[in-house]
Design an enzyme around this catalytic site. Structure first.
Site, PDB file in Angstrom:
ATOM      1  N   HIS A  23      40.608 155.325 -16.321  1.00 13.31           N
ATOM      2  CA  HIS A  23      40.345 154.643 -15.059  1.00 13.31           C
ATOM      3  C   HIS A  23      41.385 155.059 -14.036  1.00 13.31           C
ATOM      4  O   HIS A  23      42.565 154.716 -14.153  1.00 13.31           O
ATOM      5  CB  HIS A  23      40.378 153.128 -15.277  1.00 13.31           C
ATOM      6  N   ASN A  73      42.586 145.826 -11.945  1.00 13.97           N
ATOM      7  CA  ASN A  73      41.528 145.152 -11.186  1.00 13.97           C
ATOM      8  C   ASN A  73      41.479 143.667 -11.487  1.00 13.97           C
ATOM      9  O   ASN A  73      41.148 142.854 -10.627  1.00 13.97           O
ATOM     10  CB  ASN A  73      40.167 145.791 -11.480  1.00 13.97           C
TER      11      ASN A  73
END
Length: 254
Positions: A23, A73
């Protein structure tokens, strides 16, 4: 934000060991962090290859648990949602962004949401809501803006109106807010923004999404531009005094 376990559902059993998440963070050329996410059946050699690939690209990889939102996140969402709630209470979005930059963040929360895309942000929040319940519920403002195709920079309209490199606040947002203009001191705004991030960071340590508070802080500095001089959200919390933050967070939950 989608768990690797979910993404791997279509794989034949003999291929699940090959499946690993990488990611990256926006803007990719500038942000050094890469989250490496092993799935339940990911083979150790696959994790090693992912780490080697990230390093060969000049990135700093950290291994995080396969969990909704992973690490960065998951910590960003409460911060961004807190900004939206401040806006709905009648605070100026331009002021909130300016205070965040004064704190040392590279951009304010509304400018960040515009860069990422409000539709993407809404989907991430829906993933976290499904995983964590009402604690992760998003403000209705984001959904209202997405319904109007105000998706941020990519559509030209979001919290800001974008034209090339220029951006000015979208005053039409006031039509979606039913609150009188109000003000808070900069320190109070920062507490409202950062305390939820610290709260979620503590939960991530409890759940072993990441094994070390130093790695968590490093991830937030390298992945979001959290002010390096503060050392990361947990180091900043220690510097202020955990008891003071715990008192504010407890009051907010109540």
């Amino acid at each position: 934000s989608i768990r690797l376990e979910t993404l791997a559902e279509g794989l034949p059993p003999e291929r699940t060991g090959h499946f690993v998440g990488l990611h990256f963070f926006n803007p990719v050329p500038r942000m050094p962090l890469v989250e490496i996410i092993p799935g339940q059946f990911t083979a150790p050699w696959a994790v090693g290859q992912a780490l080697a690939l990230a390093r060969s690209l000049g990135k700093y990889p950290i291994i995080v648990k396969d969990s909704p939102g992973f690490l960065v996140n998951r910590l960003l969402c409460p911060y961004l949602d807190a900004a939206s709630r401040l806006l709905q209470r009648g605070l100026s979005g331009v002021t909130i962004d300016r205070v965040a930059r004064s704190y040392g963040l590279p951009m304010g929360p509304f400018r960040l949401m515009d860069e990422v895309g409000l539709d993407v942000g809404q989907e991430v929040q829906e993933t976290l809501l499904a995983a964590f319940g009402s604690r992760a519920s998003a403000s209705e403002l984001l959904a209202s803006m997405v319904q109007r195709d105000w998706l941020g920079k990519k559509s030209g309209t979001g919290f800001y109106l974008h034209s090339g490199q220029k951006a000015v606040w979208n005053t039409a947002i006031s039509q979606l807010i039913d609150a009188p203009n109000t003000q808070l001191q900069p320190d109070a705004i920062i507490h409202e923004l950062i305390d939820p991030m610290i709260d979620e960071a503590a939960r991530c340590l409890e759940e072993e999404v990441i094994i070390d508070p130093g790695f968590l802080d490093l991830a937030m500095v390298f992945g979001t531009g959290f002010p390096p001089h503060l050392g990361g959200p947990l180091r900043a919390a220690d510097s202020e005094g955990v008891s003071a933050i715990e008192k504010r967070i407890r009051h907010a939950h109540e």
